[in-house]
Design an enzyme around this catalytic site. Structure first.
Site, short mmCIF file in Angstrom:
data_model
loop_
_atom_site.label_atom_id
_atom_site.label_comp_id
_atom_site.label_asym_id
_atom_site.label_seq_id
_atom_site.Cartn_x
_atom_site.Cartn_y
_atom_site.Cartn_z
N SER A 113 12.39 1.61 8.29
CA SER A 113 10.96 1.75 7.54
C SER A 113 10.57 3.12 7.43
O SER A 113 11.09 3.88 7.01
CB SER A 113 9.74 0.74 8.27
OG SER A 113 8.31 1.27 7.35
N HIS A 114 9.51 3.21 8.27
CA HIS A 114 9.10 5.09 7.28
C HIS A 114 9.60 5.84 8.78
O HIS A 114 8.97 6.82 8.60
CB HIS A 114 7.27 5.35 7.88
CG HIS A 114 6.75 4.36 9.22
ND1 HIS A 114 7.32 2.96 9.05
CD2 HIS A 114 6.87 4.53 10.30
CE1 HIS A 114 6.56 2.21 9.52
NE2 HIS A 114 6.24 3.21 10.96
N ASP A 277 7.25 5.00 1.30
CA ASP A 277 8.06 4.95 2.11
C ASP A 277 8.93 5.31 2.32
O ASP A 277 9.55 4.95 1.17
CB ASP A 277 6.86 4.41 3.20
CG ASP A 277 7.51 3.39 3.76
OD1 ASP A 277 7.36 2.52 2.76
OD2 ASP A 277 7.05 2.59 4.74
N ASP A 279 11.17 3.01 3.42
CA ASP A 279 11.76 1.35 2.16
C ASP A 279 10.68 0.68 0.84
O ASP A 279 10.97 -0.20 0.14
CB ASP A 279 12.17 0.21 3.28
CG ASP A 279 10.50 -0.26 3.74
OD1 ASP A 279 10.04 0.74 4.02
OD2 ASP A 279 10.50 -1.41 4.38
N ASP A 281 7.75 -0.09 1.07
CA ASP A 281 6.77 -1.36 1.15
C ASP A 281 5.10 -0.68 1.48
O ASP A 281 4.56 -1.31 1.21
CB ASP A 281 7.08 -1.92 2.06
CG ASP A 281 7.24 -1.90 3.02
OD1 ASP A 281 7.13 -0.58 3.99
OD2 ASP A 281 7.26 -2.50 4.10
N ARG A 282 4.86 0.34 1.73
CA ARG A 282 4.02 1.20 2.34
C ARG A 282 3.13 1.89 1.01
O ARG A 282 4.31 2.21 0.19
CB ARG A 282 4.13 1.65 3.22
CG ARG A 282 4.17 1.26 4.89
CD ARG A 282 3.73 2.04 6.04
NE ARG A 282 4.14 1.81 7.30
CZ ARG A 282 4.09 1.84 8.08
NH1 ARG A 282 2.82 2.84 8.49
NH2 ARG A 282 3.75 0.87 9.61
N LYS A 376 4.77 -6.81 1.88
CA LYS A 376 4.04 -5.53 1.65
C LYS A 376 4.46 -4.45 0.14
O LYS A 376 5.95 -4.86 0.52
CB LYS A 376 2.70 -4.13 2.58
CG LYS A 376 4.38 -4.02 3.49
CD LYS A 376 3.31 -3.08 4.33
CE LYS A 376 4.74 -2.65 5.72
NZ LYS A 376 3.98 -3.34 7.11
C1 G1P Z 1 2.98 -0.54 12.44
C2 G1P Z 1 1.95 -0.70 11.85
C3 G1P Z 1 1.73 -1.89 11.28
C4 G1P Z 1 2.51 -2.91 10.94
C5 G1P Z 1 4.01 -2.19 11.03
C6 G1P Z 1 5.02 -2.75 10.03
O1 G1P Z 1 3.24 -1.01 13.47
O2 G1P Z 1 1.05 -0.89 12.65
O3 G1P Z 1 0.24 -2.26 10.46
O4 G1P Z 1 2.90 -3.18 10.16
O5 G1P Z 1 4.42 -0.45 11.30
O6 G1P Z 1 4.95 -1.98 8.63
P1 G1P Z 1 3.07 -0.38 14.96
O7 G1P Z 1 3.82 0.49 16.04
O8 G1P Z 1 1.35 -0.22 15.15
O9 G1P Z 1 3.42 -1.90 15.77
ZN ZN Z 2 8.29 0.38 5.07
#
Ligand code: G1P
Ligand code: ZN
Length: 543
Positions: A113-114, A277, A279, A281-282, A376
């Site tokens: 992801s990010h 981000d 991937d 999705d954000r 998302k």
């Molecule tokens: C974080 C975000 C959460 C999101 C997740 C995956 O998780 O806070 O809202 O669903 O990334 O993208 P966290 O690191 O808080 O567990």
């Molecule tokens: Zn992501």
């Protein structure tokens, strides 16, 4: 073609989190590490003969190696067909769209992801099921249990295959179809949005700056925004996915996307800024000299959804994660539709969507989505805003201020304390939890506390219960502080403190959030002793 069995030692217990298995690249590079996870997954999935698997990732370092490994193992598992994005590329929402449109049995998403990428960065893998959404916990738990005992990996002895050109080829008897990573996703977007109206918006000189942060959102944004919708070339910046994201941290928030914010604050700022981000999705939405909080973005989308063709018939309901602001609750109440409050993480939305109870959902962490897929979806959110701007003729800022005028402003901020020693973070949460029974009825920092608890969620569809989903301290006026530890980091622990206060008075809507939230910030420190436990006197990231 030869099936081969590689003896392996059982996994040392890497429980996949809500977002799959996410680790440093160097961890994934250990012999059989990736294979162990994939084998455990394949072992617990039912018979796959005749079935189709979707495979792709965000293009980060190790993506290509992992794809070849998984293809060989999928052939040994007996899949009939694997649909793989060209060059190994598929954004997370695109995987979801491809699974759904092709009736695949599931898909493997390669992404962290990010989280930063590159040889020193992170890698990740997760499995999505037939509805296009992340595997439910009972499946990921089964994978975990299996990984601890499996002793063999089944694969085939073949060379790497080329993923550069679209089309079909055989790998040890299994069909590998290299697909255009954008086509299915674009088709879904065309069904939802008024492309003609968005085209007119751009033709009329509307200026957008979309920062793909050198991640996988680039090709999607280029194809749709610049390709189909006629946005001028250069609208999408950092549009080429790089294995290390060009050293950027592909997590769109005002801290990591500083360059985008600077452009939107400049004298000749474009009308709108957006980012996605790693991937894709954000999403982050920015107006000219105006930053939009993700919770407000969800509420604006819900408030005006019927202006968008795909939602013209109305929305069934909305859902938000518990720490997300209550802005969308107020919109739902006015529209007389249900609003669900779920734990953090996308997987809880899937059941509600499959049951037709929710159309739109989102989280404060820059995630927004709808039932068009089961992830998302960053670009979807950007297209939604463009469609709303085209339909209303209003600016980003005017849409948000309209929301505040109609419902009051949910002043909101999240404070992250990153890189805390895990023992310290656990101790903070333990003490905080222990103090909860004594908080209700007390006034701290001048704020009368109505109740304090640890959020539990009972899934209204399958009845499953999730405990300990975040500590909340709620004041008599409804303002609140939420505390939870991140479940997605790969180093130490991160404490997240979420702060929300409703401000009905329009004359006070321009008070900066940190100022308006000061009493809650003080209360958070007093009840959780953040400084003492973390050794930090301020958060490392404030959004
Ligand atoms: C974080 C975000 C959460 C999101 C997740 C995956 O998780 O806070 O809202 O669903 O990334 O993208 P966290 O690191 O808080 O567990
Ligand atoms: Zn992501």
């Amino acid at each position: 073609m030869t099936h081969i069995t590689i003896p392996t030692t059982p996994f040392d217990g890497q429980r996949p989190g809500t977002s799959g298995l996410r680790k440093k690249v160097s961890v994934f590079q250990q012999p059989h590490y990736l294979e162990n996870f994939v084998q455990a997954l394949f072992d617990v999935l039912p018979e796959t003969a005749g079935l189709t698997l979707v495979l792709g990732g965000d293009g980060r370092y190790y993506n290509r190696v992992a794809i070849q490994t998984i293809l060989r193992m999928a052939a040994a598992k007996g899949y009939a067909r694997v649909l793989v994005g060209q060059g190994g590329i598929l954004s997370t929402p695109a995987v979801s769209a491809v699974i759904r449109r092709h009736g695949a049995s599931g898909g493997i998403v390669l992404s962290a992801s990010h989280n930063p990428g590159g040889p020193d960065g992170d890698f990740g893998i997760k499995y999505n099921v037939g509805n296009g959404g992340p595997a439910p916990e009972k499946l990921t738990d089964a994978v975990f249990e299996r990984s601890k005992v499996l002793t063999n990996i089944s694969t085939v002895d073949t060379a790497d295959i080329s993923l550069e050109t679209e089309g079909s080829q055989l790998l040890a008897g299994m069909e590998v179809v290299v697909i255009d990573p954008v086509a299915d996703y674009a088709a879904v977007m065309r069904e939802l949005f008024d492309f003609e109206a968005i085209r007119r918006l751009f033709a009329g000189g509307f200026r957008l700056r979309f920062d793909a942060m050198c991640a996988v959102g680039g090709p999607y944004a280029q194809a749709l925004l610049e390709g189909e919708l006629g946005a001028p070339a250069g609208t999408v910046v950092n549009g080429t996915p790089l294995e290390d994201f060009g050293g950027l941290h592909p997590d769109p928030n005002p801290v990591n996307a500083q360059d985008l914010i600077a452009h939107l604050l400049a004298e000749d700022a474009p009308d709108m800024g957006a980012a996605s981000d790693g991937d894709a999705d954000r999403n982050m939405i920015v107006g000219r000299k105006f930053v939009v909080s993700p919770s407000d973005s969800l509420a604006v989308i819900a408030a005006h959804a019927t202006l968008v063709p795909g939602y013209r018939g109305g929305i069934a309901g909305v859902a938000r994660s518990m720490p997300t602001s209550t802005a969308v609750d107020r919109v739902a109440k006015a529209q007389n539709i249900p609003c669900f409050e779920t734990p953090t993480g996308w997987k809880f939305f899937g059941n509600l969507m499959d049951a037709g109870r929710v159309t739109l959902c989102g989280e404060e962490s820059y995630g927004t989505g709808s039932s068009h897929v089961r992830e998302k979806d960053g670009l979807w959110a950007v297209l939604f805003w463009l469609n709303l701007i085209a339909a209303t003729g209003k600016s980003v800022e005017a849409l948000v201020r309209g929301l505040w005028a109609d419902y009051g402003r949910c002043v909101y901020s999240r404070h992250d304390y990153e890189g805390i020693a895990t023992a310290q973070a656990d101790a903070l949460m333990r003490e905080l939890r222990a103090s909860l029974p004594s908080l209700a009825g007390r006034a701290i920092e001048g704020l009368p506390i109505a109740f304090a608890d640890d959020f539990s969620y009972t899934d209204p569809v399958d009845g499953s219960v999730s405990h300990k989903q975040g500590v909340r301290v709620v004041m008599e006026d409804g303002s609140r502080v939420v505390f939870r530890l991140s479940g997605t980091g790969t180093e130490g622990a991160t404490l997240r403190v979420y702060l929300e206060r409703h401000e009905p008075d329009i004359a006070r809507h321009d008070i900066p959030a940190q100022e308006a939230l000061q009493p809650l910030i003080a209360l958070a420190e007093t009840v959780a002793q953040i400084r003492a436990f973390t050794g930090m006197d301020r958060p490392s990231v404030t959004t």
